[in-house]
Design an enzyme around this catalytic site. Structure first.
Site, PDB file in Angstrom:
ATOM      1  N   ARG A  58     -15.656 -63.758  -3.941  1.00  0.00           N
ATOM      2  CA  ARG A  58     -14.258 -63.407  -4.198  1.00  0.00           C
ATOM      3  C   ARG A  58     -13.996 -63.329  -5.703  1.00  0.00           C
ATOM      4  O   ARG A  58     -14.461 -64.194  -6.463  1.00  0.00           O
ATOM      5  CB  ARG A  58     -13.319 -64.443  -3.566  1.00  0.00           C
ATOM      6  N   ASP A  59     -13.257 -62.287  -6.091  1.00  0.00           N
ATOM      7  CA  ASP A  59     -12.878 -62.154  -7.500  1.00  0.00           C
ATOM      8  C   ASP A  59     -11.967 -63.316  -7.878  1.00  0.00           C
ATOM      9  O   ASP A  59     -11.059 -63.686  -7.127  1.00  0.00           O
ATOM     10  CB  ASP A  59     -12.183 -60.801  -7.737  1.00  0.00           C
ATOM     11  N   HIS A  63     -16.537 -53.384  -6.957  1.00  0.00           N
ATOM     12  CA  HIS A  63     -15.305 -54.030  -6.500  1.00  0.00           C
ATOM     13  C   HIS A  63     -14.940 -53.500  -5.121  1.00  0.00           C
ATOM     14  O   HIS A  63     -14.989 -52.274  -4.886  1.00  0.00           O
ATOM     15  CB  HIS A  63     -14.136 -53.687  -7.435  1.00  0.00           C
ATOM     16  N   HIS A  79     -21.470 -54.291 -10.894  1.00  0.00           N
ATOM     17  CA  HIS A  79     -20.757 -54.878  -9.755  1.00  0.00           C
ATOM     18  C   HIS A  79     -19.832 -53.868  -9.130  1.00  0.00           C
ATOM     19  O   HIS A  79     -19.209 -53.065  -9.817  1.00  0.00           O
ATOM     20  CB  HIS A  79     -19.998 -56.145 -10.160  1.00  0.00           C
TER      21      HIS A  79
END
Ligand code: AMP
Ligand code: ZN
Length: 114
Positions: free
Chosen positions: A30-31, A103, A101
């Site tokens: 999770r960001d 998202h 990465h």
């Protein structure tokens, strides 16, 4: 693995993160500053500074990231509503962590791209 790279250190378990999915080649967490109800960051375990560098270094890993993204989307319940997948690439795009990465954002109607 780069010891001064934040996402390498998350992959290695040296920095805590909420891991939601893991495969042989990818880790998803999770960001820390979520921009949508679902905001997951999917990273290759292999260090590469951005997505285009990654495709040159290890082409199959991008496939793995997108496959993992589909599995995370299912698990998060955003497949039907839809979600956004994006790679910020370089400073002008807002990339702040130079470990490739993907998202995954969803769970609400998302605004315009830029
Ligand atoms: P970008 O701006 O595309 O480079 O994305 C980097 C993302 O990493 C941002 O959305 C940050 O909120 C997120 N981030 C930074 N530090 C952490 C952390 N320790 N755990 C999880 N996400 C993080
Ligand atoms: Zn790294």
């Amino acid at each position: 693995m780069s010891s001064d790279c934040l996402f390498c250190r998350i992959v290695q378990g040296e920095i805590p993160a909420t891991i939601v999915h893991e495969t042989e080649t990818t880790t998803a967490f999770r960001d820390i500053s979520p921009q949508a109800p679902t905001h997951v960051v999917l990273v290759p375990k292999l260090h590469s500074p951005d997505a285009v560098s990654l495709v040159k270094a290890a082409p199959g890993v991008l496939d793995d990231l997108f496959r993992a993204a589909g599995e995370v989307a299912e698990a998060e319940g955003v497949t039907d509503g839809g979600y956004r997948l994006l790679f910020n690439t370089g400073a002008d795009a807002g990339q702040t962590v130079f470990h490739a990465h993907l998202h995954l954002l969803g769970g609400r109607k998302l605004g315009a791209l830029a």
